[in-house]
Design an enzyme around this catalytic site. Structure first.
Site: not given
Length: 501
Positions: A289, A331-334, A414-415
């Site tokens: 995180g 648990e690093p990811g980002r 289309c948003e």
């Protein structure tokens, strides 16, 4: 030209609109001849010509360097405490076979959250000991696959799941390596959808009466809590090997206090387990995180600083509790993949709108905002629409002497909420055909990509030593149509059903 009153307070007016903020980019991204953006000396025009746009561009060298920095920093900080740290790359951030190879080659392990992510790991040649399986609602098939692979750990999320893991292991005469995911009741300062350690959410086993342990006075946790019940059940089950406990307080977090409080609460719980059951569980996973810089307002901490702060807390808490230091994992990811990657787009329609301020603010005056449409959008980056995530962008194909203008980079879907970068200063002469680069898109962009409006998902290109290569091919229209069942086939299937075939 002065700053726009429409700009958020954190966004500064650039003195040089061509300048790159190094905190947002892979370390080998720079302006080359003519002001064109290049990664490891490969210009973006060459990438666009070869692979088209949009395209995710990842620096292999930067990914490997960030992976090594976490492994080395945490090993050094925890060497005298528990011999080092097991670093599990959080595959949910971004995973493909090539990334799994890099993870393994840099000495990291891989955290998976589904049977599909396990399949990627198997294709990449990772062994069971290198793997963990997460998830709050694992299927029997996923648990059985994990048992087949003899994964290093299954992170159990609930009491019913613990019972299923034990039963499935018993049915095959196996032993399941289990960690228990606990919710330590820590409120992380992040978006509510990515804060995961408070009580009122889907993940984990509650500590219930958890409190910060202190020297000489440590309240026991509620022995009727789900966490305490899970420990007792796991220790009693002959086909479960209880390794330890796990927590994850959220994502994109910069403040250290939440991590430190969670560590203390989990170590206090491990001391309770020792006191009740006479066993010191050998492992503690403190999750991930750690935040990265998406904009100039973000201030991530280097891996060394994070590691040293965590080690100090673990050292202090274990000393106070008289607890042997467990083997720690993270648990690093980002924090590994996020800044290694940028998305390269081609600009299309541009227009300027005049936005009226409210009467109480700026006397109701109007101010211009430039809209720059690109050939991707929420199908390749859903984070702005999901989490109000902010990003940055630069004109990538050239430098410009034009004045900076407050801009909004938007997609082609289309948003009205299809916004890639809500607020950024781009050169006021940005026009159709220009290449636009958005940094920090390595995590949760390709992983969350969709085919909304039947838009094909982009390719992923890795650059290393001055060469670019595909690591995930882009989808084609044939791919988009491949799962559609043709009308003739519908009739055949219907006839087969009627005939009892």
């Amino acid at each position: 030209m002065s700053a726009s009153p429409l700009a958020p307070g954190w966004l500064s007016h650039p003195g040089n609109v061509n300048e790159l903020n190094p905190a947002l980019w892979a370390r080998d991204v720079a302006r080359a001849k003519g002001g064109e953006l290049a990664v490891d000396s490969v210009p973006v025009s060459a990438l666009a010509a070869q692979f088209g746009t949009p395209v995710f561009v990842v620096s292999e060298a930067d990914f490997r360097a960030r992976a090594r920095s976490f492994k080395n920093a945490f090993d050094a900080a925890f060497k005298d405490l528990c011999g080092g740290v097991d670093v599990y790359y959080a595959g949910k951030a971004f995973l493909c076979s090539e990334i799994a190879h890099w993870v393994s080659e840099e000495g990291l392990r891989l955290d998976t959250c589904s049977g599909g992510e396990l399949a990627v790991a198997v294709r990449a040649g990772l062994t069971g000991r290198q793997l963990g399986l997460h998830g709050n609602n694992k299927s029997d098939a996923e648990i059985n696959r994990a048992l087949d692979l003899e994964v290093g750990r299954i992170v159990v999320d609930s009491l019913p799941e613990l019972e299923r893991v034990g039963d499935l292991a018993a049915a095959r005469g196996a032993t399941a390596n289990v960690m228990l995911r606990l919710t330590p009741g820590v409120h992380a300062h992040t978006h509510e959808f990515i804060a995961t350690a408070h009580e009122d959410q889907k993940f984990g086993l509650s500590l219930a009466s958890a409190s910060v342990p202190g020297p000489g006075k440590r309240p026991m946790h509620d022995d009727g809590s789900p966490a305490a019940q899970a420990v007792a059940a796991a220790l009693a089950h002959p086909c479960i090997r209880l390794l330890g406990v796990h927590c994850h307080i959220g994502s994109q977090i910069f403040e250290p206090a939440g991590f430190e409080l969670a560590a203390r609460r989990l170590l206090g719980f491990l001391a309770d387990v020792r006191d009740r059951h006479g066993i010191e569980l050998p492992e503690l996973d403190l999750g991930g995180g750690y935040g990265i810089a998406y904009t100039e307002a973000d201030t991530p901490r280097p891996a060394t600083e994070i590691a040293q702060a965590m080690a100090a807390v673990v050292r202090s808490a274990c000393s106070e509790l008289g607890l042997r230091v467990p083997r720690v994992s993270i648990e690093p990811g980002r924090a590994i993949v996020g800044s290694t990657t940028f998305t390269l787009y081609t600009a299309g329609t541009t227009k300027t709108v005049n936005v009226q301020m409210d009467a109480a603010n700026d006397d109701g005056a109007t101010h211009p905002r430039r809209y720059v449409s690109v050939d991707g959008g929420m199908s390749d980056n859903a984070r702005p629409v999901l989490y109000d995530a902010d990003y940055s962008a630069v004109l990538a194909s050239r430098s410009s002497t034009a004045a900076p203008g407050l801009s909004r980079v938007v997609g082609k879907h289309c948003e009205s909420g299809d916004i890639v970068v809500r607020d950024v200063y781009l050169p006021s002469d940005t026009r159709a055909g220009d290449l636009i680069a958005v940094p920090g898109t390595g995590a949760y962009c390709w992983a969350l990509a969709s085919n909304y409006n039947y838009v094909a998902r982009p390719p992923v290109v890795a650059v290393k030593d001055g060469h670019a290569r595909l690591i995930v091919r882009g989808e084609t229209e044939d791919d988009l149509l491949a799962r559609d069942v043709q009308r003739e086939q519908v009739g055949k299937d219907h006839n087969n059903l009627e005939a009892g075939a």
